[in-house]
Motif scaffolding. Structure first.
Motif, PDB file in Angstrom:
ATOM      1  N   GLY A   8       2.709   1.547  -3.288  1.00  0.00           N
ATOM      2  CA  GLY A   8       1.800   1.811  -4.400  1.00  0.00           C
ATOM      3  C   GLY A   8       1.357   3.272  -4.422  1.00  0.00           C
ATOM      4  O   GLY A   8       1.294   3.909  -5.471  1.00  0.00           O
ATOM      5  N   ILE A   9       1.065   3.817  -3.225  1.00  0.00           N
ATOM      6  CA  ILE A   9       0.622   5.217  -3.138  1.00  0.00           C
ATOM      7  C   ILE A   9       1.745   6.156  -3.569  1.00  0.00           C
ATOM      8  O   ILE A   9       1.553   7.064  -4.395  1.00  0.00           O
ATOM      9  CB  ILE A   9       0.168   5.544  -1.701  1.00  0.00           C
ATOM     10  CG1 ILE A   9      -1.091   4.726  -1.358  1.00  0.00           C
ATOM     11  CG2 ILE A   9      -0.104   7.037  -1.543  1.00  0.00           C
ATOM     12  CD1 ILE A   9      -1.499   4.814   0.095  1.00  0.00           C
ATOM     13  N   ILE A  42      -8.866   1.832  -3.239  1.00  0.00           N
ATOM     14  CA  ILE A  42      -8.567   0.574  -2.561  1.00  0.00           C
ATOM     15  C   ILE A  42      -9.601  -0.520  -2.848  1.00  0.00           C
ATOM     16  O   ILE A  42      -9.375  -1.683  -2.529  1.00  0.00           O
ATOM     17  CB  ILE A  42      -8.452   0.859  -1.044  1.00  0.00           C
ATOM     18  CG1 ILE A  42      -7.439  -0.106  -0.427  1.00  0.00           C
ATOM     19  CG2 ILE A  42      -9.777   0.767  -0.358  1.00  0.00           C
ATOM     20  CD1 ILE A  42      -7.069   0.281   0.968  1.00  0.00           C
ATOM     21  N   PHE A  95      -0.937  -6.406  -5.283  1.00  0.00           N
ATOM     22  CA  PHE A  95      -1.509  -5.312  -4.491  1.00  0.00           C
ATOM     23  C   PHE A  95      -0.910  -3.976  -4.879  1.00  0.00           C
ATOM     24  O   PHE A  95      -1.597  -2.967  -4.992  1.00  0.00           O
ATOM     25  CB  PHE A  95      -1.265  -5.548  -3.002  1.00  0.00           C
ATOM     26  CG  PHE A  95      -1.991  -6.735  -2.457  1.00  0.00           C
ATOM     27  CD1 PHE A  95      -3.328  -6.946  -2.754  1.00  0.00           C
ATOM     28  CD2 PHE A  95      -1.347  -7.647  -1.646  1.00  0.00           C
ATOM     29  CE1 PHE A  95      -4.007  -8.036  -2.256  1.00  0.00           C
ATOM     30  CE2 PHE A  95      -2.009  -8.744  -1.144  1.00  0.00           C
ATOM     31  CZ  PHE A  95      -3.347  -8.939  -1.450  1.00  0.00           C
ATOM     32  N   LEU A 145      -7.784   7.396  -1.464  1.00  0.00           N
ATOM     33  CA  LEU A 145      -7.456   6.017  -1.130  1.00  0.00           C
ATOM     34  C   LEU A 145      -8.705   5.154  -1.007  1.00  0.00           C
ATOM     35  O   LEU A 145      -8.747   4.031  -1.464  1.00  0.00           O
ATOM     36  CB  LEU A 145      -6.647   5.998   0.175  1.00  0.00           C
ATOM     37  CG  LEU A 145      -6.091   4.614   0.553  1.00  0.00           C
ATOM     38  CD1 LEU A 145      -5.174   4.100  -0.532  1.00  0.00           C
ATOM     39  CD2 LEU A 145      -5.346   4.674   1.877  1.00  0.00           C
ATOM     40  N   LEU A 193       0.817  -1.222   0.000  1.00  0.00           N
ATOM     41  CA  LEU A 193       0.000   0.000   0.000  1.00  0.00           C
ATOM     42  C   LEU A 193       0.847   1.267   0.000  1.00  0.00           C
ATOM     43  O   LEU A 193       0.684   2.113  -0.889  1.00  0.00           O
ATOM     44  CB  LEU A 193      -0.983  -0.024   1.168  1.00  0.00           C
ATOM     45  CG  LEU A 193      -2.154  -1.007   1.000  1.00  0.00           C
ATOM     46  CD1 LEU A 193      -3.116  -0.904   2.179  1.00  0.00           C
ATOM     47  CD2 LEU A 193      -2.893  -0.748  -0.312  1.00  0.00           C
ATOM     48  N   VAL A 251      -8.378  -3.593  -4.397  1.00  0.00           N
ATOM     49  CA  VAL A 251      -7.403  -4.243  -3.521  1.00  0.00           C
ATOM     50  C   VAL A 251      -8.131  -5.136  -2.513  1.00  0.00           C
ATOM     51  O   VAL A 251      -7.694  -6.250  -2.215  1.00  0.00           O
ATOM     52  CB  VAL A 251      -6.529  -3.195  -2.793  1.00  0.00           C
ATOM     53  CG1 VAL A 251      -5.581  -3.876  -1.816  1.00  0.00           C
ATOM     54  CG2 VAL A 251      -5.749  -2.383  -3.801  1.00  0.00           C
ATOM     55  N   MET A 280      -4.888   4.504  -7.633  1.00  0.00           N
ATOM     56  CA  MET A 280      -4.604   5.855  -7.152  1.00  0.00           C
ATOM     57  C   MET A 280      -4.411   6.819  -8.317  1.00  0.00           C
ATOM     58  O   MET A 280      -4.908   7.946  -8.293  1.00  0.00           O
ATOM     59  CB  MET A 280      -3.320   5.835  -6.303  1.00  0.00           C
ATOM     60  CG  MET A 280      -3.509   5.340  -4.893  1.00  0.00           C
ATOM     61  SD  MET A 280      -4.710   6.293  -3.941  1.00  0.00           S
ATOM     62  CE  MET A 280      -3.696   7.559  -3.256  1.00  0.00           C
ATOM     63  N   THR A 285      -2.911  -0.846  -6.342  1.00  0.00           N
ATOM     64  CA  THR A 285      -2.964   0.415  -5.600  1.00  0.00           C
ATOM     65  C   THR A 285      -2.477   1.566  -6.469  1.00  0.00           C
ATOM     66  O   THR A 285      -3.097   2.631  -6.546  1.00  0.00           O
ATOM     67  CB  THR A 285      -2.087   0.331  -4.337  1.00  0.00           C
ATOM     68  OG1 THR A 285      -2.360  -0.892  -3.686  1.00  0.00           O
ATOM     69  CG2 THR A 285      -2.355   1.492  -3.407  1.00  0.00           C
ATOM     70  N   ARG A 286      -1.374   1.317  -7.163  1.00  0.00           N
ATOM     71  CA  ARG A 286      -0.788   2.373  -7.991  1.00  0.00           C
ATOM     72  C   ARG A 286      -1.771   2.782  -9.095  1.00  0.00           C
ATOM     73  O   ARG A 286      -2.081   3.973  -9.255  1.00  0.00           O
ATOM     74  CB  ARG A 286       0.513   1.861  -8.616  1.00  0.00           C
ATOM     75  CG  ARG A 286       1.228   2.871  -9.506  1.00  0.00           C
ATOM     76  CD  ARG A 286       2.488   2.245 -10.082  1.00  0.00           C
ATOM     77  NE  ARG A 286       3.194   3.186 -10.955  1.00  0.00           N
ATOM     78  CZ  ARG A 286       2.938   3.321 -12.250  1.00  0.00           C
ATOM     79  NH1 ARG A 286       1.967   2.610 -12.803  1.00  0.00           N
ATOM     80  NH2 ARG A 286       3.633   4.179 -12.983  1.00  0.00           N
TER      81      ARG A 286
END
Lengths: 503, 305
Positions: free
Chosen positions: B116-117, B227, B187, B223, B113, B230, B195, B191-192
């Motif tokens: 990815g962010i 998410i 994941f 997020l 997470l 995810v 986002m 996430t990437r």
């Protein structure tokens, strides 16, 4: 491949010598890959089951692993009354771990119970010679045999531990597995089938026992499937003792400080088995010429030198040389000769070879080496690799034309323990040779040692002549353990932890 | 929402039924069950007696119903090898596999997470490149090799962690990393991607225009939407971790369900294999159902569509 990574780390000096391990807290930590499915010795088939049994239970007699001499254990003395009657006087004052005193009832009950086929002891060969056992006094028993069986003491010493009557009658094999109770040098603190066990020294162990009194306070065993994991644990000192280390890894472990490596030849032999009787259907190996071709196709000497290592030797007779009755006198030898193998195959009607299934259950790389040799002469063998119990069931069902297997004779130093198991019409018999069977049965039951030897010799010559088996080589067990530990391996492949101690 | 939930539940039950039929057939297709139960030395009469006693002479569907009834009551049969009730054997080993699976999932999420962010915030920066490299390596590494490398580093060289067994929580650190690392890239990529998509959307621009602080926008507005996928994948991945821990359990000598299943296959211990297939499949079904419901809860578009 996997082992090499660990060795690379050793070579780079990444790994410090093994730390102090079990010695400070008097705990011997063992690991092996086998899983004991049932701790009741009569209901498991793994070698480690015998190892466990020797620590927990005692037999009537004990065989000194070095001299081969029988020494009274739970018995005080024994006497052959006649070839069908064996008398034992028992020691007094011995107690089981649960406190019940040991008496003649325990011996008579255990052996009578085992001898009853309805109780389905796994290896019937071990008990089928017993007709009945009677108590002739509170501390005396008489064993009646079905037929003369000169190897009786060997069996009593090796694989027939005595159970407590009251307890076993109550809990049976499953209960005995969960909470084993015996008279032996160690008692069980915890036992999880297939996973781990913990033993504590039996401080009340009788001092007259030829096994000697145990020195180490606690023994903890864990089943660890992967050899690299076992080796890593040994190097960090969390495990103090491992065995069945492959030859190449044992060589490298010798260079690790804090670790001792010992090798010993064992009674276990490897062999290629053939379905000569055609139990699995019309298979090419029914033809003796095909079996001879296979015998000439495999370079056993090269396998001994490059794969097995240590004191291993090529065998021609279907037995281990130290066993009573084992001889390679007059036994036909098959030299490595792939050209001859191809000629024989062509004669048998397979100029282009054939496809066949081969089965194995341990030392997969060795089975693959055999497959490689077979392929070189045109035989395309496909490997099915199973656990022992699964392969044994397939053998018993008669569906396996060709197999690489091993037999440790239950450590019994008498050829009856190998020939009797495989060539006298049992479900393991793929020869179904009546003449062979009668020689072996005469050998198993004759009283005169010379008669026994003569019959076994004929049997061994026949097995080689007909190539019912291609005996391969003897096994070598490599043991690796903490340098703090004083441990000596024996040829019968039964590590005796009660005889081990800290330096 | 209720209609959606009911529909999903019905679907899950249908899948469970199918799985139970497959699982039931496993044992019947493995050979003559009566012969196996009677043992190799049994006579033909013994085998027939067993066949009758166990109801194996009945039509298959009758046998299935009887078996399903027993399974629903928690009776999964007896192991050929250990001669113990299978349900008890699985129950004893499940905590090990669950602990391993959940810690692997936590490890994967804790790494994936934040990475990815960060990667989404600064696309094509060195953080993004690093995250990409980690994920490619994670997907490509054979797990047993990675496990052994961990063992050499943390177990043999640094002596920080125990190499095998289940003596303490420390024993689970290396197995969780080895197992979780394999699932981590999924994941992180999700996430990437999520986002980046969300950060480019109108409502984020509006939030920025309103003058909200960047962390508030990022965590509260972006997020939560990013998410959603995810969460769905996490549930499925947990099922994967539970069933796919065979190699890891074997290398680290963890006596869990995966290892038991693997050993039972090579021992031809079919009652155990059958029960493990059933139990793990049920976990998978329940987790997928939960993921669907959770997703629908988080994202109204799903339950309407």
């Amino acid at each position: 491949m996997r082992g090499k990574l660990a060795w690379a780390a050793v070579a780079l000096g990444l790994i410090a010598p093994a730390a102090q391990a079990g010695k400070p807290d008097d705990t011997l930590n063992l690991a092996w890959s086998a899983q004991i499915e049932n701790y009741d010795q009569y209901f498991n088939t793994v070698r480690e089951g015998i190892v466990f049994a020797r620590e927990i239970w005692d037999n009537l007699v004990d065989r000194d692993p070095r001299t081969g001499e029988y020494k009274p254990l739970l018995a005080k003395s024994y006497r052959w009354v006649d070839p069908l009657t064996l008398d034992f006087a028992l020691r007094q004052g011995i107690s089981f771990h649960d406190g019940t005193p040991f008496t003649a009832t325990d011996v008579a009950y255990t052996l009578n119970w085992l001898a009853d086929p309805a109780n389905k002891v796994i290896t019937q060969q071990n008990v089928s010679w017993i007709k009945s056992v009677e108590e002739t006094g509170p501390f005396a028993v008489r064993i009646h045999l079905k037929a003369p069986f000169p190897a009786a003491l060997e069996y009593l010493a090796d694989i027939l531990p005595i159970y407590p009557h009251d307890y076993y009658a109550k809990v049976g094999p499953q209960g005995m597995s969960r909470h084993p109770v015996g008279t032996g040098p160690y008692k069980v603190a915890a036992a999880e089938p297939g996973k781990s066990f913990t033993l504590l020294r039996n401080d009340a162990y009788f001092k007259e026992s030829p096994k000697g009194r145990p020195a180490i306070g606690r023994i903890v065993q864990r089943s660890i499937a992967e050899m690299p994991t076992q080796i890593a644990e040994l190097m960090t000192g969390s495990i103090d003792w491992i065995w069945q280390v492959p030859a190449d890894q044992a060589e490298k472990l010798r260079q690790v400080p804090g670790v001792t490596v010992k090798s010993a030849e064992t009674m276990r032999i490897g062999y290629v088995g053939f379905d000569a009787a055609g139990r699995s259907g019309a298979t090419p190996v029914k033809d003796r010429r095909v079996r001879e071709a296979i015998a000439h196709a495999i370079d056993r000497a090269a396998m001994v030198k490059n794969l097995v290592g240590g004191d291993s030797r090529v065998l021609d007779a279907a037995c281990f040389p130290s066993q009573f009755g084992c001889t390679d006198e007059g036994v036909k030898r098959y030299a490595y000769d792939p050209a001859l193998a191809k000629t024989l195959l062509a004669e048998a009607g397979y100029p282009n070879g054939f496809d066949i299934d081969i089965y194995a259950y341990r030392e997969r790389p060795w089975a693959e080496a055999i497959i490689g040799y077979l392929r070189a002469v045109g035989i395309r063998a496909k490997l099915t690799y199973l656990q022992y119990a699964a392969l044994r069931d397939k053998n018993w069902a008669g569906t396996t034309p060709l197999f690489y297997m091993t037999w440790g004779s239950n450590s019994i130093n008498d050829v009856s323990a190998i020939l009797g198991n495989f060539f006298t019409g049992s479900p393991d018999d793929f020869a179904r040779d009546a003449q062979l069977k009668s020689w072996i049965e005469t050998g198993d039951t004759a009283i005169d040692p010379a008669v026994r030897k003569a019959n076994y010799r004929q049997a061994l010559q026949r097995i080689a002549e007909e190539i019912y088996w291609l005996p391969m080589f003897s096994y070598v067990a490599n043991y690796a353990f903490s340098a703090d530990l004083d441990f000596s391996p024996d040829a019968d492949e039964v590590p005796r932890f009660y005889a081990a101690h800290w330096k | 929402m209720l209609a959606f939930a009911l529909k999903r539940l019905a679907l899950a039950l249908l899948v469970a039924l199918t799985v139970s039929i497959i699982s039931f057939s496993l044992l019947r297709l493995s050979g003559d069950l009566a012969q196996a139960l009677a043992g190799p030395s049994a006579t033909a009469a013994d085998v027939e007696a067993v066949r009758k006693a166990y109801g194996l002479d009945q039509p298959l569907w009758v046998q299935y119903l009887a078996w399903a009834r027993q399974a629903l009551h928690g009776d999964l049969g007896t192991s050929f090898f250990f001669k113990e009730p299978v349900a008890a054997m699985i129950a004893a080993r499940l905590p090990v596999t669950m602990t391993l699976g959940v810690s692997a999932l936590l490890f994967a999420l804790l790494v994936a997470l934040p990475l990815g962010i960060l990667a989404a915030l600064k696309p094509n920066s060195w953080v993004d490149r690093l995250a990409l490299t980690l994920s490619v390596v994670g997907q490509a590494l054979p797990s047993f090799w990675f496990a052994l490398m961990l063992m050499i580093l943390f177990g043999l060289k640094l002596r920080w962690l125990p190499i095998s067994g289940t003596a303490s929580w420390k024993s689970f650190v290396m197995p969780a990393i080895a197992l979780g690392y394999y699932g981590m890239p999924t994941f992180m990529r999700l996430t990437r991607a999520g986002m980046m998509e969300v950060l480019a959307s109108d409502y984020i621009r509006t939030a920025r225009a309103k003058g909200l602080r960047a962390p508030a926008i990022l965590l509260k507005h972006a997020l939560r939407n990013a998410i959603v996928p995810v969460v769905a994948v996490a549930a499925v991945q947990l099922g994967f971790f539970l069933g796919g821990s065979i190699v890891i359990e074997s290398v680290f000598a963890l006596h869990g369900v995966g290892y038991l299943g693997w050993e039972s296959i090579s021992r031809a211990d079919f009652p155990v294999v059958q029960a493990i297939v059933l139990v793990l499949a049920l976990f998978y079904i329940v987790l997928t159902l939960l993921a669907d419901l959770l997703n629908a809860f988080l994202d109204p578009r799903i339950r309407v569509g």
